[in-house]
Design a protein around this motif. Structure first.
Motif, PDB file in Angstrom:
ATOM      1  N   TYR A  25       0.833  -1.200   0.000  1.00  0.00           N
ATOM      2  CA  TYR A  25       0.000   0.000   0.000  1.00  0.00           C
ATOM      3  C   TYR A  25       0.871   1.255   0.000  1.00  0.00           C
ATOM      4  CZ  TYR A  25      -3.349   3.498   1.519  1.00  0.00           C
ATOM      5  OH  TYR A  25      -4.134   4.624   1.603  1.00  0.00           O
ATOM      6  N   TYR A  26       1.922   1.253   0.806  1.00  0.00           N
ATOM      7  CA  TYR A  26       2.833   2.401   0.873  1.00  0.00           C
ATOM      8  C   TYR A  26       3.502   2.639  -0.481  1.00  0.00           C
ATOM      9  CZ  TYR A  26       6.742   5.318   2.347  1.00  0.00           C
ATOM     10  OH  TYR A  26       7.656   6.330   2.460  1.00  0.00           O
ATOM     11  N   ALA A  27       3.972   1.565  -1.120  1.00  0.00           N
ATOM     12  CA  ALA A  27       4.628   1.693  -2.429  1.00  0.00           C
ATOM     13  C   ALA A  27       3.636   2.169  -3.492  1.00  0.00           C
ATOM     14  CB  ALA A  27       5.247   0.358  -2.845  1.00  0.00           C
ATOM     15  N   ALA A  28       2.422   1.664  -3.452  1.00  0.00           N
ATOM     16  CA  ALA A  28       1.414   2.053  -4.443  1.00  0.00           C
ATOM     17  C   ALA A  28       0.999   3.508  -4.285  1.00  0.00           C
ATOM     18  CB  ALA A  28       0.190   1.156  -4.329  1.00  0.00           C
ATOM     19  N   SER A  29       1.074   4.035  -3.081  1.00  0.00           N
ATOM     20  CA  SER A  29       0.665   5.424  -2.873  1.00  0.00           C
ATOM     21  C   SER A  29       1.615   6.402  -3.559  1.00  0.00           C
ATOM     22  CB  SER A  29       0.562   5.745  -1.383  1.00  0.00           C
ATOM     23  OG  SER A  29       1.839   5.707  -0.783  1.00  0.00           O
ATOM     24  N   PHE A  30       2.842   5.961  -3.860  1.00  0.00           N
ATOM     25  CA  PHE A  30       3.807   6.827  -4.540  1.00  0.00           C
ATOM     26  C   PHE A  30       3.930   6.527  -6.031  1.00  0.00           C
ATOM     27  CE2 PHE A  30       5.249   7.020  -0.114  1.00  0.00           C
ATOM     28  CZ  PHE A  30       5.250   8.397   0.056  1.00  0.00           C
ATOM     29  N   SER A  31       3.223   5.533  -6.514  1.00  0.00           N
ATOM     30  CA  SER A  31       3.283   5.178  -7.936  1.00  0.00           C
ATOM     31  C   SER A  31       2.271   6.006  -8.714  1.00  0.00           C
ATOM     32  CB  SER A  31       2.977   3.696  -8.132  1.00  0.00           C
ATOM     33  OG  SER A  31       3.918   2.910  -7.461  1.00  0.00           O
ATOM     34  N   PRO A  32       2.692   6.642  -9.797  1.00  0.00           N
ATOM     35  CA  PRO A  32       1.738   7.413 -10.590  1.00  0.00           C
ATOM     36  C   PRO A  32       0.768   6.481 -11.329  1.00  0.00           C
ATOM     37  CG  PRO A  32       3.855   7.347 -11.684  1.00  0.00           C
ATOM     38  CD  PRO A  32       4.036   6.699 -10.345  1.00  0.00           C
ATOM     39  N   VAL A  33      -0.465   6.910 -11.422  1.00  0.00           N
ATOM     40  CA  VAL A  33      -1.481   6.143 -12.128  1.00  0.00           C
ATOM     41  C   VAL A  33      -1.614   6.737 -13.528  1.00  0.00           C
ATOM     42  CG1 VAL A  33      -3.914   5.500 -12.169  1.00  0.00           C
ATOM     43  CG2 VAL A  33      -2.707   5.672  -9.995  1.00  0.00           C
ATOM     44  N   PRO A  34      -1.438   5.919 -14.572  1.00  0.00           N
ATOM     45  CA  PRO A  34      -1.574   6.468 -15.927  1.00  0.00           C
ATOM     46  C   PRO A  34      -3.008   6.906 -16.188  1.00  0.00           C
ATOM     47  CG  PRO A  34      -1.335   4.085 -15.996  1.00  0.00           C
ATOM     48  CD  PRO A  34      -1.132   4.507 -14.567  1.00  0.00           C
ATOM     49  N   ALA A  35      -3.120   7.981 -16.920  1.00  0.00           N
ATOM     50  CA  ALA A  35      -4.446   8.518 -17.231  1.00  0.00           C
ATOM     51  C   ALA A  35      -5.238   7.514 -18.055  1.00  0.00           C
ATOM     52  CB  ALA A  35      -4.318   9.829 -17.991  1.00  0.00           C
ATOM     53  N   GLN A  36      -6.496   7.379 -17.751  1.00  0.00           N
ATOM     54  CA  GLN A  36      -7.360   6.462 -18.474  1.00  0.00           C
ATOM     55  C   GLN A  36      -8.160   7.221 -19.521  1.00  0.00           C
ATOM     56  OE1 GLN A  36      -7.579   2.956 -18.096  1.00  0.00           O
ATOM     57  NE2 GLN A  36      -5.622   3.467 -17.190  1.00  0.00           N
ATOM     58  N   ILE A  37      -7.441   7.941 -20.370  1.00  0.00           N
ATOM     59  CA  ILE A  37      -8.085   8.670 -21.462  1.00  0.00           C
ATOM     60  C   ILE A  37      -7.316   8.414 -22.749  1.00  0.00           C
ATOM     61  CG2 ILE A  37      -8.931  10.522 -19.954  1.00  0.00           C
ATOM     62  CD1 ILE A  37      -6.721  12.282 -21.298  1.00  0.00           C
ATOM     63  N   ALA A  38      -7.997   8.607 -23.848  1.00  0.00           N
ATOM     64  CA  ALA A  38      -7.358   8.547 -25.162  1.00  0.00           C
ATOM     65  C   ALA A  38      -7.924   9.692 -25.980  1.00  0.00           C
ATOM     66  CB  ALA A  38      -7.634   7.209 -25.844  1.00  0.00           C
ATOM     67  N   ILE A  39      -7.155  10.173 -26.927  1.00  0.00           N
ATOM     68  CA  ILE A  39      -7.546  11.343 -27.703  1.00  0.00           C
ATOM     69  C   ILE A  39      -7.540  10.991 -29.180  1.00  0.00           C
ATOM     70  CG2 ILE A  39      -6.979  13.741 -28.249  1.00  0.00           C
ATOM     71  CD1 ILE A  39      -5.433  13.682 -25.490  1.00  0.00           C
ATOM     72  N   VAL A  40      -8.620  11.366 -29.864  1.00  0.00           N
ATOM     73  CA  VAL A  40      -8.739  11.155 -31.306  1.00  0.00           C
ATOM     74  C   VAL A  40      -8.858  12.523 -31.967  1.00  0.00           C
ATOM     75  CG1 VAL A  40     -10.160  10.172 -33.135  1.00  0.00           C
ATOM     76  CG2 VAL A  40      -9.863   8.926 -31.009  1.00  0.00           C
ATOM     77  N   ASP A  41      -8.048  12.765 -32.967  1.00  0.00           N
ATOM     78  CA  ASP A  41      -8.085  14.032 -33.697  1.00  0.00           C
ATOM     79  C   ASP A  41      -9.058  13.902 -34.877  1.00  0.00           C
ATOM     80  OD1 ASP A  41      -7.670  16.512 -34.764  1.00  0.00           O
ATOM     81  OD2 ASP A  41      -5.561  16.179 -35.266  1.00  0.00           O
ATOM     82  N   LEU A  42     -10.348  14.113 -34.599  1.00  0.00           N
ATOM     83  CA  LEU A  42     -11.365  13.984 -35.643  1.00  0.00           C
ATOM     84  C   LEU A  42     -11.184  15.015 -36.742  1.00  0.00           C
ATOM     85  CD1 LEU A  42     -14.578  13.191 -33.576  1.00  0.00           C
ATOM     86  CD2 LEU A  42     -13.260  11.649 -35.011  1.00  0.00           C
ATOM     87  N   GLN A  43     -10.861  16.234 -36.375  1.00  0.00           N
ATOM     88  CA  GLN A  43     -10.681  17.285 -37.372  1.00  0.00           C
ATOM     89  C   GLN A  43      -9.520  16.933 -38.307  1.00  0.00           C
ATOM     90  OE1 GLN A  43     -10.028  21.183 -35.751  1.00  0.00           O
ATOM     91  NE2 GLN A  43     -10.347  22.189 -37.705  1.00  0.00           N
ATOM     92  N   GLY A  44      -8.435  16.422 -37.745  1.00  0.00           N
ATOM     93  CA  GLY A  44      -7.306  16.021 -38.564  1.00  0.00           C
ATOM     94  C   GLY A  44      -7.656  14.873 -39.495  1.00  0.00           C
ATOM     95  N   LEU A  45      -8.450  13.912 -39.004  1.00  0.00           N
ATOM     96  CA  LEU A  45      -8.873  12.796 -39.843  1.00  0.00           C
ATOM     97  C   LEU A  45      -9.738  13.271 -41.000  1.00  0.00           C
ATOM     98  CD1 LEU A  45      -9.743  10.128 -37.116  1.00  0.00           C
ATOM     99  CD2 LEU A  45      -7.866  10.035 -38.757  1.00  0.00           C
ATOM    100  N   VAL A  46     -10.645  14.199 -40.704  1.00  0.00           N
ATOM    101  CA  VAL A  46     -11.519  14.725 -41.753  1.00  0.00           C
ATOM    102  C   VAL A  46     -10.698  15.503 -42.784  1.00  0.00           C
ATOM    103  CG1 VAL A  46     -13.413  16.338 -42.234  1.00  0.00           C
ATOM    104  CG2 VAL A  46     -13.579  14.748 -40.313  1.00  0.00           C
ATOM    105  N   LYS A  47      -9.740  16.300 -42.313  1.00  0.00           N
ATOM    106  CA  LYS A  47      -8.889  17.054 -43.247  1.00  0.00           C
ATOM    107  C   LYS A  47      -8.116  16.120 -44.168  1.00  0.00           C
ATOM    108  CE  LYS A  47      -8.212  21.320 -40.665  1.00  0.00           C
ATOM    109  NZ  LYS A  47      -7.256  22.172 -39.939  1.00  0.00           N
ATOM    110  N   LYS A  48      -7.551  15.034 -43.598  1.00  0.00           N
ATOM    111  CA  LYS A  48      -6.833  14.066 -44.423  1.00  0.00           C
ATOM    112  C   LYS A  48      -7.760  13.444 -45.466  1.00  0.00           C
ATOM    113  CE  LYS A  48      -3.474  12.366 -41.090  1.00  0.00           C
ATOM    114  NZ  LYS A  48      -3.056  11.171 -40.341  1.00  0.00           N
ATOM    115  N   ALA A  49      -8.973  13.106 -45.041  1.00  0.00           N
ATOM    116  CA  ALA A  49      -9.919  12.474 -45.963  1.00  0.00           C
ATOM    117  C   ALA A  49     -10.315  13.438 -47.066  1.00  0.00           C
ATOM    118  CB  ALA A  49     -11.152  11.998 -45.201  1.00  0.00           C
ATOM    119  N   VAL A  50     -10.513  14.708 -46.736  1.00  0.00           N
ATOM    120  CA  VAL A  50     -10.918  15.704 -47.732  1.00  0.00           C
ATOM    121  C   VAL A  50      -9.769  15.971 -48.703  1.00  0.00           C
ATOM    122  CG1 VAL A  50     -11.571  18.126 -48.035  1.00  0.00           C
ATOM    123  CG2 VAL A  50     -12.694  16.752 -46.303  1.00  0.00           C
ATOM    124  N   GLU A  51      -8.534  15.996 -48.194  1.00  0.00           N
ATOM    125  CA  GLU A  51      -7.384  16.215 -49.070  1.00  0.00           C
ATOM    126  C   GLU A  51      -7.250  15.093 -50.095  1.00  0.00           C
ATOM    127  OE1 GLU A  51      -4.075  16.601 -46.439  1.00  0.00           O
ATOM    128  OE2 GLU A  51      -4.655  18.600 -45.778  1.00  0.00           O
TER     129      GLU A  51
END
Length: 100
Positions: A25-51
């Motif tokens: 428990y002591y060791a885990a309290s100092f371990s960083p927890v990775p963020a549980q998010i992901a990011i998708v660049d929809l605008q970039g995908l649309v621009k690539k598709a339009v190009e």
């Protein structure tokens, strides 16, 4: 020579379990927890598709969204929250989902 009685052995094992749990428990309290998010660049995908094809249709846009949903399906099932890149102010590069 001293031998351990069953009661002393059980007390020793309980003490080991408690100290191991507290140490974990002591060791885990100092371990960083990775963020549980992901990011998708929809605008970039649309621009690539339009190009690639200037004559984008509504069906092409739906196909692109289906591709994004399929690519992120596994992440969502693991409990990861998906954001559009336009909503993110700052994030590490590894948070971005690569959709080909």
């Amino acid at each position: 020579m001293s031998t351990l009685t069953p009661i002393k052995m059980m007390a020793f094992l309980v003490l080991c379990f408690i100290s191991g749990g507290l140490g974990g428990y002591y060791a885990a309290s100092f371990s960083p927890v990775p963020a549980q998010i992901a990011i998708v660049d929809l605008q970039g995908l649309v621009k690539k598709a339009v190009e690639k094809n200037q004559a984008q249709t509504e069906d092409d846009a739906k196909a692109l969204m289906n591709k994004v949903k399929e690519s992120t399906k596994e992440l969502v099932q693991r409990g990861v929250v998906i954001f559009d890149a336009q909503s993110v102010l700052s994030a590490p590069e590894e948070a971005y989902v690569n959709i080909e």
